[in-house]
Write a protein that holds these residues in place. Structure first.
Motif, PDB file in Angstrom:
ATOM      1  N   VAL A   8      -4.917   8.044   1.408  1.00 46.08           N
ATOM      2  CA  VAL A   8      -3.875   6.608   0.647  1.00 46.08           C
ATOM      3  C   VAL A   8      -3.032   7.134   0.450  1.00 46.08           C
ATOM      4  CG1 VAL A   8      -3.740   5.503  -1.437  1.00 46.08           C
ATOM      5  CG2 VAL A   8      -6.340   5.740  -0.219  1.00 46.08           C
ATOM      6  N   SER A  11       3.202   5.123  -0.405  1.00 44.01           N
ATOM      7  CA  SER A  11       3.504   3.689  -0.580  1.00 44.01           C
ATOM      8  C   SER A  11       2.156   2.581  -0.800  1.00 44.01           C
ATOM      9  CB  SER A  11       4.815   3.831   0.863  1.00 44.01           C
ATOM     10  OG  SER A  11       3.582   4.117   2.258  1.00 44.01           O
ATOM     11  N   GLU A  12       1.073   2.883  -0.407  1.00 40.38           N
ATOM     12  CA  GLU A  12       0.290   2.066  -0.686  1.00 40.38           C
ATOM     13  C   GLU A  12      -0.574   1.628  -1.711  1.00 40.38           C
ATOM     14  OE1 GLU A  12      -0.800   3.784   4.581  1.00 40.38           O
ATOM     15  OE2 GLU A  12      -2.597   4.002   2.558  1.00 40.38           O
ATOM     16  N   THR A  13       0.728   2.538  -3.016  1.00 41.70           N
ATOM     17  CA  THR A  13      -0.206   1.538  -4.285  1.00 41.70           C
ATOM     18  C   THR A  13       1.218   1.522  -4.710  1.00 41.70           C
ATOM     19  OG1 THR A  13       1.125   4.036  -4.052  1.00 41.70           O
ATOM     20  CG2 THR A  13      -1.232   3.944  -4.100  1.00 41.70           C
ATOM     21  N   ILE A  19      -4.266   1.357  -5.365  1.00 41.39           N
ATOM     22  CA  ILE A  19      -3.956   0.687  -3.807  1.00 41.39           C
ATOM     23  C   ILE A  19      -3.963  -0.813  -4.287  1.00 41.39           C
ATOM     24  CG2 ILE A  19      -5.335   0.692  -1.777  1.00 41.39           C
ATOM     25  CD1 ILE A  19      -7.164   2.536  -2.144  1.00 41.39           C
ATOM     26  N   SER A  23      -2.234  -3.099   0.667  1.00 45.34           N
ATOM     27  CA  SER A  23      -3.149  -2.090   1.899  1.00 45.34           C
ATOM     28  C   SER A  23      -4.639  -2.383   2.220  1.00 45.34           C
ATOM     29  CB  SER A  23      -2.746  -0.871   1.017  1.00 45.34           C
ATOM     30  OG  SER A  23      -1.594  -0.387   0.998  1.00 45.34           O
ATOM     31  N   TYR A  27      -5.993  -1.027   6.306  1.00 48.46           N
ATOM     32  CA  TYR A  27      -6.966   0.008   6.526  1.00 48.46           C
ATOM     33  C   TYR A  27      -8.471  -0.500   7.551  1.00 48.46           C
ATOM     34  CZ  TYR A  27      -4.606   1.651   2.618  1.00 48.46           C
ATOM     35  OH  TYR A  27      -4.494   2.466   1.484  1.00 48.46           O
TER      36      TYR A  27
END
Length: 133
Positions: A8, A11-13, A19, A23, A27
């Protein structure tokens, strides 16, 4: 079953380091593509003839920045014109389930702009990987 490891990225949080819900769909998409690549069914955009018709994701636990995830992808149905995948996102370290998603992909003729039967050569590669959820 196919497995993909995902680390992770920041930038995906969100602001709390969790998360972000969008995002998870990224995935799941990456894992679906890797599943089909592993079967030798996708090598280029031009050779890809499936559309995503439906997708969902249910959340069980929080995921965090810099966490290592395992995305498991299972083929659960092969129909005349579509197939269905089930996907689990787990914490790689503990095996704890974080989310579960499903996706329905439809075989699509982009020239004619309509669905079409899955070619037999594709079904022959899919069916051996069919599991029951």
């Amino acid at each position: 079953m196919h497995e993909l490891k995902v680390n992770v990225r920041f930038s995906e949080t969100d602001a709390l380091g969790h998360i972000n819900n969008r995002s998870y769909f990224i995935y799941l998409e990456e894992a679906r593509l890797k599943f089909f690549e592993a079967l030798g069914l996708v090598s280029s955009v031009e050779g890809w003839n499936f559309l995503l018709a439906s997708t969902n994701c249910n959340f069980f636990s929080q995921g965090y920045f810099n966490q290592l995830l395992t995305v498991r992808t299972y083929l659960t149905k092969v129909g005349t014109k579509s197939c269905e995948l089930s996907q689990d996102i787990l914490c790689s370290q503990t095996g704890e389930p974080i989310s579960k998603g499903t996706a329905v992909l439809v075989c699509f003729n982009f020239t004619e702009q309509k669905s079409e039967p899955i070619p037999e050569r594709v079904k022959e590669k899919l069916v051996p990987h069919l599991v029951h959820s």
